[in-house]
Design a protein around this motif. Structure first.
Motif, PDB file in Angstrom:
ATOM      1  N   PRO A 378       0.823  -1.211   0.000  1.00  4.84           N
ATOM      2  CA  PRO A 378       0.000   0.000   0.000  1.00  4.84           C
ATOM      3  C   PRO A 378       0.862   1.267   0.000  1.00  4.84           C
ATOM      4  O   PRO A 378       2.020   1.264   0.445  1.00  4.84           O
ATOM      5  N   ALA A 379       0.286   2.356  -0.483  1.00  2.00           N
ATOM      6  CA  ALA A 379       1.038   3.601  -0.641  1.00  2.00           C
ATOM      7  C   ALA A 379       1.580   4.117   0.681  1.00  2.00           C
ATOM      8  O   ALA A 379       2.706   4.630   0.752  1.00  2.00           O
ATOM      9  N   GLU A 380       0.801   4.005   1.762  1.00  2.00           N
ATOM     10  CA  GLU A 380       1.246   4.502   3.055  1.00  2.00           C
ATOM     11  C   GLU A 380       2.453   3.725   3.561  1.00  2.00           C
ATOM     12  O   GLU A 380       3.379   4.299   4.149  1.00  2.00           O
ATOM     13  N   ASP A 381       2.471   2.408   3.342  1.00  2.24           N
ATOM     14  CA  ASP A 381       3.605   1.597   3.785  1.00  2.24           C
ATOM     15  C   ASP A 381       4.851   1.914   2.965  1.00  2.24           C
ATOM     16  O   ASP A 381       5.965   1.963   3.505  1.00  2.24           O
ATOM     17  N   VAL A 382       4.686   2.120   1.659  1.00  4.81           N
ATOM     18  CA  VAL A 382       5.831   2.479   0.817  1.00  4.81           C
ATOM     19  C   VAL A 382       6.408   3.821   1.255  1.00  4.81           C
ATOM     20  O   VAL A 382       7.637   3.992   1.360  1.00  4.81           O
ATOM     21  N   LYS A 383       5.539   4.774   1.525  1.00 10.61           N
ATOM     22  CA  LYS A 383       6.004   6.088   1.976  1.00 10.61           C
ATOM     23  C   LYS A 383       6.706   5.985   3.327  1.00 10.61           C
ATOM     24  O   LYS A 383       7.733   6.632   3.564  1.00 10.61           O
ATOM     25  N   ASP A 384       6.176   5.144   4.215  1.00 12.72           N
ATOM     26  CA  ASP A 384       6.788   4.947   5.528  1.00 12.72           C
ATOM     27  C   ASP A 384       8.205   4.405   5.394  1.00 12.72           C
ATOM     28  O   ASP A 384       9.134   4.841   6.092  1.00 12.72           O
ATOM     29  N   ILE A 385       8.394   3.427   4.502  1.00  9.54           N
ATOM     30  CA  ILE A 385       9.707   2.823   4.306  1.00  9.54           C
ATOM     31  C   ILE A 385      10.684   3.836   3.715  1.00  9.54           C
ATOM     32  O   ILE A 385      11.838   3.934   4.141  1.00  9.54           O
ATOM     33  N   LEU A 386      10.234   4.602   2.735  1.00  7.13           N
ATOM     34  CA  LEU A 386      11.114   5.581   2.107  1.00  7.13           C
ATOM     35  C   LEU A 386      11.519   6.684   3.083  1.00  7.13           C
ATOM     36  O   LEU A 386      12.660   7.168   3.058  1.00  7.13           O
ATOM     37  N   GLU A 387      10.604   7.113   3.955  1.00 10.78           N
ATOM     38  CA  GLU A 387      10.920   8.178   4.900  1.00 10.78           C
ATOM     39  C   GLU A 387      11.949   7.740   5.935  1.00 10.78           C
ATOM     40  O   GLU A 387      12.600   8.583   6.556  1.00 10.78           O
ATOM     41  N   GLN A 388      12.107   6.433   6.147  1.00  9.91           N
ATOM     42  CA  GLN A 388      13.079   5.950   7.123  1.00  9.91           C
ATOM     43  C   GLN A 388      14.517   6.187   6.666  1.00  9.91           C
ATOM     44  O   GLN A 388      15.405   6.374   7.512  1.00  9.91           O
ATOM     45  N   MET A 389      14.770   6.171   5.371  1.00  5.38           N
ATOM     46  CA  MET A 389      16.151   6.206   4.882  1.00  5.38           C
ATOM     47  C   MET A 389      16.387   7.251   3.792  1.00  5.38           C
ATOM     48  O   MET A 389      17.495   7.310   3.246  1.00  5.38           O
ATOM     49  N   SER A 390      15.393   8.050   3.442  1.00  4.23           N
ATOM     50  CA  SER A 390      15.571   9.008   2.350  1.00  4.23           C
ATOM     51  C   SER A 390      14.712  10.237   2.605  1.00  4.23           C
ATOM     52  O   SER A 390      13.896  10.275   3.528  1.00  4.23           O
ATOM     53  N   LYS A 391      14.895  11.231   1.762  1.00  8.17           N
ATOM     54  CA  LYS A 391      14.121  12.473   1.851  1.00  8.17           C
ATOM     55  C   LYS A 391      13.631  12.836   0.446  1.00  8.17           C
ATOM     56  O   LYS A 391      14.284  12.548  -0.559  1.00  8.17           O
TER      57      LYS A 391
END
Length: 685
Positions: A378-391
């Protein structure tokens, strides 16, 4: 001690704490079995475990030829359980009860005060216990017998009562439809605490098959060596001053409750951090920060912490991305964790996050659209993962938090090399799970390789530099993939390009046929005569191959290479095995330790590869092993009946069914009534 005390200390010993087996060390008790009558001499057919529930089940063979065995009772039990089944799935593989089960029950809930001690070289090594279990016989087959009895009674019934009821036509009655109310919080809490729900959750955990090794086997002896604490483990346990340690042993009354700060759960107290072992400190820091440079990690740790000890600890809980350490997915998403946004399980989150990290090892920029199209989260999970290691950056997609750490790359090249091999193996697993075909890989690589050429004539204001020094458009969201990296590396022959590549080198996934990623290894003749090939290296390779072949008995070349890659991952920095080992050296070492290369038949449409087996171990079953392996020279699958017949014809005596089944299980994988050699079964299934 007072001066007048007449009880002096006679001898002091060091007490070391070993954690190598702390998470998997169980103590098994047998309360219904006398201590002088153990299960060690009984043949263990299989064993399985549920790690989360700490539950073990063992299948043991029953000696049906013993004078104490009642054959009539055994045949009656087998008939009650399996019914009149002449073929198909049977609980017992013979006409009598020939096996029994032992199931574990928990004995103690709080295990913090129990440990296993091993006294050696004037030192006491303690390993904490994970669980204490009591093994008792299980009689689940009696439930199967009752079920079979009920089914047979229903099948043989005359059905008179049913027919009389069918003749009576029921009167039509109105039906009232009711809609269920929304579940309240109290009702939900009662449902989650009910026995039915808890039992359902326990049944959902899958059984994991494990291999049983007797107490006198070499594998068991090597595992027992893990009970000894290494020097590094002993040093890493205490990172506080003597006064702080004394305060922990004898805290003041009420001081503990007053000192606990009222902070959010995601905030880490540095004062509490100092009281933890080094491994727990590294784990806590990376779990909170998600991404850290190694220099930043050393700054947060207590002053004077050994960098080499820190490196060993960080490799247990993190992986290397762009020269920085990112916490592992299984540490961040432990078993049983669910996404707060969508409820996705930890297994799917870990795979998706691993793919995102792999993409960042290839390029500092990714786009969420490309990531979501592969991992299907889901989009929210993908965004959560990306925010952990990127900007997020405009017109750049998602950019990794830090630039490539060239300082760490120059200081620890062996760590960089080991992490590349880990990502190589991880990428192969991700390709299988996400079903990334070769055509899709080639298409993706071709697209990433063409974009720099199309934008070569664009203005400088719309260009940026990639890790390899080539420029692409700022408006392009695609990342530098494997083909682009290879093309750049092939063109970089000048010294200036080489230096640039060395300082900002992305971790590429190579497709070399060799175990290491240092390029093609030298031939065996050159490798054997090379001065760099020491006796220590040859000894380490020999011991590694011997251990794997004697424990698995059958190995394909690809499986051996994968095991060697995992071996390199746990070796300390600068280990002799990291100097480069070719496939040919591994193959010749298999022959040296006593293995043979099989001339077996392969299933249709299955690519062939070298397959090795241990045909002789020095016991009385060696002739049977030779016959078994020879049968696969003319067929890619056999049956147990054909194996029994062949052995009887060649040797003149018929072995027991238990012996034949044991050999087939050791060297083959069963599918239905046929047996495939290990290494060929995966391709068939």
């Amino acid at each position: 001690m007072a001066d007048g005390d007449d009880d002096p200390v006679e001898h002091e010993i060091d007490v070391l704490l070993s954690k190598s087996l702390a998470e998997n060390l169980y103590l098994l008790q047998y309360p219904v079995r006398p201590s002088h009558v153990s299960y060690d001499d009984i043949h263990h057919l299989s064993a399985r475990v549920k790690p989360h529930q700490k539950k073990i089940e063992v299948e043991l063979a029953v000696n049906t030829s013993s004078e104490n065995y009642a054959r009539s009772k055994g045949e009656q039990l087998a008939l009650n359980v399996d019914g009149n089944k002449s073929s198909g799935e049977r609980f017992y593989d013979s006409s009598m009860m020939n096996k029994q089960f032992l199931t574990s029950t928990p004995c103690c809930e709080k295990m913090g005060r129990y440990a296993v001690g091993l006294y050696k070289d004037d030192k006491l090594h303690l390993t904490p216990l994970n669980a204490v279990l009591q093994m008792r016989p299980s009689f689940g087959y009696l439930d199967k017998a009752d079920l079979v009895h009920k089914v047979e009674n229903m099948a043989t019934g005359d059905g008179a009562g049913d027919s009389s009821q069918d003749e009576q036509e029921e009167d039509a009655k109105p039906v009232t439809v009711k809609f269920a109310r929304q579940e309240t919080d109290d009702a939900k809490a009662r449902r989650l605490a009910s026995y039915e729900y808890l039992q359902k959750k326990q049944d959902e955990e899958p059984w994991i098959r494990v291999q049983y090794n007797g107490p006198d086997e070499a594998k068991a002896e090597s595992e027992r060596m893990h009970l000894l604490a290494s020097k590094d483990q002993g040093v890493a346990e205490f990172q506080i001053s003597p006064y702080e340690y004394l305060g922990m042993l004898m805290p003041q009354t009420g001081e503990t409750e007053q000192e606990k700060p009222a902070m959010p759960t995601n905030v880490l107290s540095l004062s509490q951090l100092k009281t933890m072992p080094l491994g727990d400190q590294v784990r806590a820091l990376l779990t909170n920060a998600k991404v850290l440079r190694f220099s930043q990690l050393l700054t947060l740790l207590p002053q004077g912490t050994d960098p080499m000890l820190t490196l060993r600890s960080v490799q247990q809980v993190a992986v290397l991305v762009q020269g920085c350490w990112v916490v592992k997915s299984d540490v961040l998403y432990p078993r049983g964790f669910c996404s707060p946004h969508s409820g996705i399980s930890a297994e799917h989150l870990c795979r998706g996050r691993d793919y995102v990290m792999w993409r960042f090892t290839q390029s500092p920029n990714v786009t969420r659209k490309d990531i979501a199209s592969v991992i299907k989260l889901p989009a929210e999970d993908v965004k959560d993962i990306l925010e952990q290691m990127s900007k997020l950056r405009a017109n750049h997609g998602w950019e990794f938090l830090f630039e490539y750490d060239s300082g760490f790359h120059d200081r620890y090249p062996d760590i960089i090399q080991r992490q590349r091999m880990l990502w190589d193996a991880k990428y192969q697993t991700l390709c299988k799970h996400f079903k990334i075909t070769k055509e899709q890989e080639r298409k993706h690589k071709d697209q990433t390789g063409e974009k720099p050429r199309r934008r070569r004539n664009s203005s400088k204001s719309s260009r940026k530099r990639t890790l390899s020094g080539r420029s692409i458009s700022d408006h392009s969201d695609s990342e530098l993939d494997l083909s682009a990296v290879k093309s750049v590396l092939e063109q970089s022959d000048t010294p200036s390009t080489q230096n640039s590549k060395q300082t900002v080198e992305p971790m590429e996934v190579t497709e070399s046929n060799h175990v290491t990623n240092n390029g093609p290894a030298p031939p065996m003749e050159v490798f054997s005569n090379c001065d760099n090939t020491s006796v220590e290296l040859k000894t380490e390779i020999f011991n590694f191959v011997q251990e794997k072949l004697f424990s698995r008995l059958v190995l394909t070349l690809s499986e051996l290479k994968k095991l060697f890659t995992l071996k390199l991952a746990i070796c300390p920095p600068g280990h002799v095995l990291g100097s480069g080992v070719s496939d040919k050296l591994l193959e010749e070492t298999v022959i040296e330790v006593g293995g043979i290369r099989l001339k077996n038949q392969w299933p249709p449409n299955v690519p062939e590869e070298p397959l090795y087996a241990l045909a002789k171990t020095g016991d009385e079953l060696d002739p049977l092993r030779v016959i078994l392996l020879e049968m696969y020279e003319s067929a890619f699958r056999i049956t147990k009946k054909a194996f029994l017949k062949r052995v009887t014809t060649v040797l003149g005596t018929a072995p027991s069914e238990e012996t034949c089944k044991m050999l087939l299980q050791n060297y083959c994988n069963g599918k239905g009534s046929v047996w495939y050699l290990k290494g060929t079964m995966n391709a068939v299934s």
